[in-house]
Design a protein around this motif. Structure first.
Motif, PDB file in Angstrom:
ATOM      1  N   GLY A 100       0.813  -1.204   0.000  1.00 57.21           N
ATOM      2  CA  GLY A 100       0.000   0.000   0.000  1.00 57.21           C
ATOM      3  C   GLY A 100       0.842   1.247   0.000  1.00 57.21           C
ATOM      4  N   ALA A 101       0.386   2.229   0.753  1.00 55.25           N
ATOM      5  CA  ALA A 101       1.031   3.542   0.752  1.00 55.25           C
ATOM      6  C   ALA A 101       2.482   3.411   1.173  1.00 55.25           C
ATOM      7  CB  ALA A 101       0.285   4.480   1.681  1.00 55.25           C
ATOM      8  N   GLY A 102       3.358   3.813   0.294  1.00 58.12           N
ATOM      9  CA  GLY A 102       4.771   3.809   0.623  1.00 58.12           C
ATOM     10  C   GLY A 102       5.480   2.527   0.295  1.00 58.12           C
ATOM     11  N   GLY A 103       4.834   1.376   0.352  1.00 59.36           N
ATOM     12  CA  GLY A 103       5.463   0.103   0.048  1.00 59.36           C
ATOM     13  C   GLY A 103       6.515  -0.325   1.054  1.00 59.36           C
ATOM     14  N   TYR A 104       6.296  -0.025   2.339  1.00 64.69           N
ATOM     15  CA  TYR A 104       7.249  -0.379   3.381  1.00 64.69           C
ATOM     16  C   TYR A 104       6.573  -1.256   4.422  1.00 64.69           C
ATOM     17  CZ  TYR A 104      10.406   3.127   1.509  1.00 64.69           C
ATOM     18  OH  TYR A 104      11.227   3.833   0.692  1.00 64.69           O
ATOM     19  N   THR A 105       7.350  -2.111   5.072  1.00 66.85           N
ATOM     20  CA  THR A 105       6.834  -2.924   6.167  1.00 66.85           C
ATOM     21  C   THR A 105       6.721  -2.057   7.408  1.00 66.85           C
ATOM     22  OG1 THR A 105       9.024  -3.596   6.908  1.00 66.85           O
ATOM     23  CG2 THR A 105       7.975  -4.989   5.242  1.00 66.85           C
ATOM     24  N   GLY A 106       6.153  -2.618   8.446  1.00 65.81           N
ATOM     25  CA  GLY A 106       5.996  -1.888   9.699  1.00 65.81           C
ATOM     26  C   GLY A 106       7.326  -1.464  10.291  1.00 65.81           C
ATOM     27  N   SER A 107       8.394  -2.214  10.001  1.00 62.59           N
ATOM     28  CA  SER A 107       9.713  -1.865  10.535  1.00 62.59           C
ATOM     29  C   SER A 107      10.484  -0.928   9.612  1.00 62.59           C
ATOM     30  CB  SER A 107      10.525  -3.144  10.780  1.00 62.59           C
ATOM     31  OG  SER A 107      10.685  -3.854   9.565  1.00 62.59           O
ATOM     32  N   GLY A 108       9.845  -0.483   8.523  1.00 59.11           N
ATOM     33  CA  GLY A 108      10.468   0.491   7.642  1.00 59.11           C
ATOM     34  C   GLY A 108      11.289  -0.090   6.502  1.00 59.11           C
ATOM     35  N   VAL A 109      11.185  -1.402   6.262  1.00 53.61           N
ATOM     36  CA  VAL A 109      11.930  -2.049   5.180  1.00 53.61           C
ATOM     37  C   VAL A 109      11.069  -2.019   3.914  1.00 53.61           C
ATOM     38  CG1 VAL A 109      12.989  -4.220   4.438  1.00 53.61           C
ATOM     39  CG2 VAL A 109      13.095  -3.541   6.833  1.00 53.61           C
ATOM     40  N   PRO A 110      11.639  -1.638   2.768  1.00 54.95           N
ATOM     41  CA  PRO A 110      10.841  -1.633   1.531  1.00 54.95           C
ATOM     42  C   PRO A 110      10.400  -3.051   1.170  1.00 54.95           C
ATOM     43  CG  PRO A 110      13.043  -0.693   1.148  1.00 54.95           C
ATOM     44  CD  PRO A 110      13.001  -1.181   2.546  1.00 54.95           C
ATOM     45  N   THR A 111       9.191  -3.162   0.658  1.00 52.61           N
ATOM     46  CA  THR A 111       8.693  -4.467   0.250  1.00 52.61           C
ATOM     47  C   THR A 111       9.302  -4.837  -1.097  1.00 52.61           C
ATOM     48  OG1 THR A 111       6.812  -3.550  -0.932  1.00 52.61           O
ATOM     49  CG2 THR A 111       6.487  -4.092   1.414  1.00 52.61           C
ATOM     50  N   PHE A 112       9.335  -6.136  -1.387  1.00 55.45           N
ATOM     51  CA  PHE A 112       9.855  -6.615  -2.661  1.00 55.45           C
ATOM     52  C   PHE A 112       9.067  -5.994  -3.806  1.00 55.45           C
ATOM     53  CE2 PHE A 112       9.768  -9.635  -6.204  1.00 55.45           C
ATOM     54  CZ  PHE A 112      11.120  -9.714  -6.473  1.00 55.45           C
ATOM     55  N   GLY A 113       7.760  -5.941  -3.661  1.00 48.10           N
ATOM     56  CA  GLY A 113       6.910  -5.391  -4.715  1.00 48.10           C
ATOM     57  C   GLY A 113       7.217  -3.931  -5.009  1.00 48.10           C
ATOM     58  N   SER A 114       7.451  -3.144  -3.966  1.00 50.72           N
ATOM     59  CA  SER A 114       7.737  -1.727  -4.203  1.00 50.72           C
ATOM     60  C   SER A 114       9.088  -1.539  -4.872  1.00 50.72           C
ATOM     61  CB  SER A 114       7.676  -0.931  -2.901  1.00 50.72           C
ATOM     62  OG  SER A 114       8.741  -1.271  -2.038  1.00 50.72           O
ATOM     63  N   VAL A 115      10.069  -2.350  -4.496  1.00 49.20           N
ATOM     64  CA  VAL A 115      11.390  -2.265  -5.133  1.00 49.20           C
ATOM     65  C   VAL A 115      11.294  -2.706  -6.583  1.00 49.20           C
ATOM     66  CG1 VAL A 115      13.750  -3.181  -5.100  1.00 49.20           C
ATOM     67  CG2 VAL A 115      12.630  -2.531  -2.963  1.00 49.20           C
ATOM     68  N   ARG A 116      10.577  -3.805  -6.833  1.00 48.82           N
ATOM     69  CA  ARG A 116      10.406  -4.308  -8.201  1.00 48.82           C
ATOM     70  C   ARG A 116       9.712  -3.259  -9.068  1.00 48.82           C
ATOM     71  NH1 ARG A 116       6.644  -8.445  -7.712  1.00 48.82           N
ATOM     72  NH2 ARG A 116       5.138  -6.799  -8.035  1.00 48.82           N
ATOM     73  N   ASP A 117       8.653  -2.641  -8.549  1.00 42.81           N
ATOM     74  CA  ASP A 117       7.944  -1.616  -9.307  1.00 42.81           C
ATOM     75  C   ASP A 117       8.851  -0.432  -9.637  1.00 42.81           C
ATOM     76  OD1 ASP A 117       5.696  -3.188  -9.198  1.00 42.81           O
ATOM     77  OD2 ASP A 117       4.728  -2.036  -7.597  1.00 42.81           O
ATOM     78  N   LYS A 118       9.671  -0.033  -8.680  1.00 47.05           N
ATOM     79  CA  LYS A 118      10.576   1.092  -8.904  1.00 47.05           C
ATOM     80  C   LYS A 118      11.597   0.756  -9.990  1.00 47.05           C
ATOM     81  CE  LYS A 118      13.310   4.376  -6.230  1.00 47.05           C
ATOM     82  NZ  LYS A 118      13.792   4.719  -4.886  1.00 47.05           N
ATOM     83  N   VAL A 119      12.141  -0.451  -9.932  1.00 46.45           N
ATOM     84  CA  VAL A 119      13.115  -0.881 -10.940  1.00 46.45           C
ATOM     85  C   VAL A 119      12.442  -0.957 -12.316  1.00 46.45           C
ATOM     86  CG1 VAL A 119      14.531  -2.837 -11.705  1.00 46.45           C
ATOM     87  CG2 VAL A 119      14.617  -2.090  -9.327  1.00 46.45           C
ATOM     88  N   GLU A 120      11.227  -1.518 -12.379  1.00 53.50           N
ATOM     89  CA  GLU A 120      10.514  -1.610 -13.656  1.00 53.50           C
ATOM     90  C   GLU A 120      10.226  -0.232 -14.235  1.00 53.50           C
ATOM     91  OE1 GLU A 120       7.087  -4.003 -12.856  1.00 53.50           O
ATOM     92  OE2 GLU A 120       8.202  -5.883 -13.021  1.00 53.50           O
ATOM     93  N   ARG A 121       9.850   0.718 -13.385  1.00 54.21           N
ATOM     94  CA  ARG A 121       9.610   2.086 -13.868  1.00 54.21           C
ATOM     95  C   ARG A 121      10.883   2.688 -14.444  1.00 54.21           C
ATOM     96  NH1 ARG A 121       6.517   2.543  -9.270  1.00 54.21           N
ATOM     97  NH2 ARG A 121       8.201   3.601  -8.149  1.00 54.21           N
ATOM     98  N   ARG A 122      11.992   2.497 -13.748  1.00 49.56           N
ATOM     99  CA  ARG A 122      13.261   3.049 -14.231  1.00 49.56           C
ATOM    100  C   ARG A 122      13.686   2.408 -15.545  1.00 49.56           C
ATOM    101  NH1 ARG A 122      17.013   3.956  -8.847  1.00 49.56           N
ATOM    102  NH2 ARG A 122      15.705   5.581  -7.942  1.00 49.56           N
ATOM    103  N   ILE A 123      13.515   1.107 -15.665  1.00 51.43           N
ATOM    104  CA  ILE A 123      13.863   0.420 -16.914  1.00 51.43           C
ATOM    105  C   ILE A 123      12.972   0.920 -18.042  1.00 51.43           C
ATOM    106  CG2 ILE A 123      13.792  -1.818 -18.100  1.00 51.43           C
ATOM    107  CD1 ILE A 123      14.731  -3.072 -15.448  1.00 51.43           C
ATOM    108  N   GLY A 124      11.679   1.036 -17.769  1.00 50.44           N
ATOM    109  CA  GLY A 124      10.749   1.533 -18.784  1.00 50.44           C
ATOM    110  C   GLY A 124      11.088   2.944 -19.220  1.00 50.44           C
ATOM    111  N   THR A 125      11.445   3.782 -18.260  1.00 53.66           N
ATOM    112  CA  THR A 125      11.833   5.157 -18.584  1.00 53.66           C
ATOM    113  C   THR A 125      13.094   5.169 -19.435  1.00 53.66           C
ATOM    114  OG1 THR A 125      10.838   5.962 -16.535  1.00 53.66           O
ATOM    115  CG2 THR A 125      12.470   7.389 -17.586  1.00 53.66           C
ATOM    116  N   ALA A 126      14.056   4.328 -19.088  1.00 55.13           N
ATOM    117  CA  ALA A 126      15.313   4.283 -19.841  1.00 55.13           C
ATOM    118  C   ALA A 126      15.070   3.808 -21.273  1.00 55.13           C
ATOM    119  CB  ALA A 126      16.315   3.371 -19.140  1.00 55.13           C
TER     120      ALA A 126
END
Length: 170
Positions: A100-126
């Motif tokens: 959901g909002a932010g894509g982080y766990t309760g302890s503040g670690v980014p979720t796999f899905g949020s990291v994957r989405d960020k990488v996919e966006r960057r690849i698509g932009t490139a």
């Protein structure tokens, strides 16, 4: 001219062109799922796929991925969306932290899905920027200059080889 690389949009288009319609639609559904700007394409591909009698693959699942039991089925396991869960959806997290909002766990670690989405966006932009660059006048000019330099280099290399072989015949 050299063979297109795997990252070349033309090569990708050629590979997609040989797929049967149902498989191509399934790929389109997976590739456009969750992309706000491609929502109309996603809806059209999903509708066309259902008209062929096929069901749309689950979001985030690569077409042809076998659905097997035993992976990520326990409620307390963190598992990827590929195998039936979502990273960061296990116990000990506050609601909405998984994807959901932010894509982080309760302890503040980014979720796999949020990291994957960020990488996919960057690849698509490139890839998009590269494709646009090549379509511009400056991009075409740079490609032509590169080809001219490559041709000059090949010709010079051939001259050097010829001169070396002439020296061997003496």
């Amino acid at each position: 001219m050299s063979e297109p690389s795997a990252g070349d949009p033309g090569a990708l288009a050629a590979r997609l062109a040989v797929l049967p319609d149902e498989q191509l639609l399934a790929v389109l559904v997976v590739a456009t799922a969750g992309r706000e700007n491609l929502a109309p394409l996603y809806e059209a591909a999903t509708r066309l796929l259902s008209e062929t009698g096929q069901s749309a693959p689950a979001s985030g699942v690569i077409p042809g991925t076998p659905v097997g039991g035993g992976y990520g089925t326990a409620p307390d396991l963190d598992s990827s969306a590929q195998v039936g869960g979502g990273i960061g959806t296990g116990a000990g997290q506050h609601p909405g932290a998984g994807g959901g909002a932010g894509g982080y766990t309760g302890s503040g670690v980014p979720t796999f899905g949020s990291v994957r989405d960020k990488v996919e966006r960057r690849i698509g932009t490139a890839f998009g920027a590269r494709a646009l660059d090549r379509q511009s006048r400056a991009g075409r000019g740079a490609d032509q200059q590169w080809e001219a330099r490559e041709q000059a280099a090949r010709e010079r290399l051939e001259q050097i080889r010829t001169s070396l072989h002439e020296g061997e015949g003496s």
